[in-house]
Design an enzyme around this catalytic site. Structure first.
Site, short mmCIF file in Angstrom:
data_model
loop_
_atom_site.label_atom_id
_atom_site.label_comp_id
_atom_site.label_asym_id
_atom_site.label_seq_id
_atom_site.Cartn_x
_atom_site.Cartn_y
_atom_site.Cartn_z
N ASP A 142 0.82 -1.34 0.00
CA ASP A 142 0.06 -0.04 0.24
C ASP A 142 0.82 1.19 0.05
O ASP A 142 0.54 2.27 0.75
CB ASP A 142 -0.96 -0.05 1.44
CG ASP A 142 -2.03 0.93 1.10
OD1 ASP A 142 -2.34 1.37 0.05
OD2 ASP A 142 -2.90 1.27 2.21
N CYS A 196 -20.27 -13.51 -4.24
CA CYS A 196 -21.13 -12.62 -3.77
C CYS A 196 -22.63 -12.90 -3.71
O CYS A 196 -23.64 -12.91 -3.07
CB CYS A 196 -21.01 -11.13 -4.10
SG CYS A 196 -19.57 -10.54 -3.20
N CYS A 199 -26.37 -11.50 -2.52
CA CYS A 199 -26.36 -10.65 -1.36
C CYS A 199 -26.12 -9.19 -1.76
O CYS A 199 -25.14 -8.88 -2.41
CB CYS A 199 -25.20 -11.44 -0.62
SG CYS A 199 -25.04 -10.46 0.97
N CYS A 202 -23.79 -5.54 2.25
CA CYS A 202 -23.08 -4.34 2.47
C CYS A 202 -23.51 -3.00 1.92
O CYS A 202 -23.41 -1.83 2.36
CB CYS A 202 -21.71 -4.70 1.93
SG CYS A 202 -21.56 -5.05 -0.01
N CYS A 222 -17.43 7.66 1.70
CA CYS A 222 -16.99 6.74 2.56
C CYS A 222 -16.50 6.98 3.78
O CYS A 222 -15.60 8.15 3.99
CB CYS A 222 -15.93 5.97 1.71
SG CYS A 222 -15.27 4.53 2.50
N CYS A 249 -14.05 2.50 9.04
CA CYS A 249 -15.01 1.95 8.93
C CYS A 249 -15.15 0.55 8.60
O CYS A 249 -14.55 0.40 7.68
CB CYS A 249 -16.20 2.63 8.07
SG CYS A 249 -17.91 2.15 8.46
N CYS A 252 -19.02 -2.69 6.24
CA CYS A 252 -19.27 -3.44 5.22
C CYS A 252 -18.78 -4.95 5.43
O CYS A 252 -19.19 -5.93 4.92
CB CYS A 252 -18.92 -3.00 3.94
SG CYS A 252 -17.28 -2.41 3.85
N CYS A 256 -20.74 -8.82 6.27
CA CYS A 256 -20.65 -9.78 5.10
C CYS A 256 -20.79 -11.19 5.75
O CYS A 256 -19.99 -11.41 6.66
CB CYS A 256 -19.11 -9.56 4.58
SG CYS A 256 -18.77 -10.69 3.40
#
Length: 355
Positions: A142, A196, A199, A202, A222, A249, A252, A256
């Site tokens: 990152d 996924c 669903c 999120c 966000c 945060c 989501c 899940c």
């Protein structure tokens, strides 16, 4: 690269994965470098200005989606996963529900993951060179223009969910990613099936509606962006929805279904520090700049900066139950030297009926 022509690339690939496991990585895969479809999605996202103030997302042209332009000679990317969900941590939902406490994204409770993963990836690179001789490589965590989730997906580490996080069917999504760009022509792994399905948990739960469509996040909405990347004022339309989330945060991920399979980490580096998994907002707001600097040393929390930290906690205090303690600590910061802090303190006091 000076690898012998007789090298068995498949065997070397398996050895690299085993070496990675001995270094503490929970999963390793190898990706090719064709990210054409992801490049198109990134350019559309930028055109829609969904990156907000994160100008660095557009600063490097197409190097982010073309690994060989970022690091010439790259033909493969070794991608690693390291689980970070602490084994001894206050219940996340309980902390979110107690508005007197500050919620910090679980990834930021312990030691800065950049340092942890980078150090181990360099060790992995060294062990590879012990076997094959000098190679061309670069390590990233990152820390450069890299489409890490797309590469991890292509390396078979999971699929990109509707919330745009990577999901592993046996480990959920509570993990960090790191990359080792290499000039070794290792056999590439295959992506896994996307699971996924129908669903939409999120999308339905996101407090600020940041997941604007399946697989699409508008960073400007966000909470992670608003409390970490945004350096100015948090738009008033989002302040109430932020609740007590003071750094990042996790909603989501918490909702899940695949995270019922999440693996708890045994890495001590990721254990919560200073009781930050369930800390009292009044106490956090009272930290001096020196105390904040000391208690966030070696932590991802440093990214928000001290004024950003106070801004975030002020918003959470504005959303906390009214009490004499909350009002008193906010008043103590009402004349803070930072205009940013003063603005959010004034808003918070107004939520408690004080103008």
């Amino acid at each position: 690269m000076t690898v012998p022509a007789t090298t068995d690339w498949q065997t070397l690939s398996e050895e690299i994965k085993q070496l990675g496991r001995t270094l503490g990585f929970d999963k390793i895969g190898i990706a090719g470098i064709d990210l054409a479809e992801d490049e198109a999605r990134l350019e559309r996202w930028l055109a829609l200005k969904r990156n907000g103030e994160m100008q660095y997302m557009a600063q490097h042209g197409r190097k982010r989606s073309r690994p060989a332009e970022l690091v010439p000679g790259t033909v493969r990317v070794i991608t690693v996963r390291m689980d970070y969900w602490p084994s001894d941590c206050a219940d996340a939902q309980a902390t979110l529900d107690d508005k007197r406490q500050g919620y910090i994204s679980r990834y930021a409770l312990g030691r800065d993951y950049h340092k942890v993963l980078r150090r181990r990836l360099r060790k992995l690179a060294g062990k590879i060179e012990d076997r094959v001789g000098p190679t061309g490589y670069r390590v990233f965590v990152d820390s450069a223009p890299v489409l890490e989730k797309a590469l991890a997906r292509n390396a078979g580490l999971g699929w990109i969910g509707k919330h745009t996080n990577l999901i592993d069917r046996t480990a959920g999504s509570w993990f960090f990613l790191g990359e080792l760009f290499t000039d070794l022509p290792l056999p590439a792994d295959r992506p896994v099936q996307e699971l996924c399905g129908s669903c939409t948990a999120c999308l339905d739960l996101c407090p600020t509606g940041a997941i604007v469509a399946p697989y699409e996040v508008d960073a400007r909405r966000c909470i992670s962006y608003l409390t970490i990347e945004l350096k100015g004022s948090i738009p008033e339309e989002f302040r109430a929805a932020i609740g007590n989330r003071i750094f990042g945060c996790d909603d989501c991920q918490l909702v899940c279904p695949w995270n019922k399979y999440a693996q708890r980490t045994t890495q001590r580096d990721f254990a919560p520090r200073h009781g930050l998994d369930s800390a009292d907002l009044i106490e956090l707001f009272g930290w001096t700049e020196n105390e904040w600097a000391s208690r966030t040393e070696g932590s991802a929390l440093r990214r928000a900066g001290y004024a950003g930290w106070l801004r975030n906690v002020a918003v959470a205090l504005g959303n906390a139950p009214t009490s004499s303690g909350v009002v008193k600590c906010l008043r103590n910061r009402a004349n803070h030297e930072s205009a940013l802090v003063r603005e959010h303190v004034a808003w918070a006091l107004a939520q408690h009926g004080i103008h």
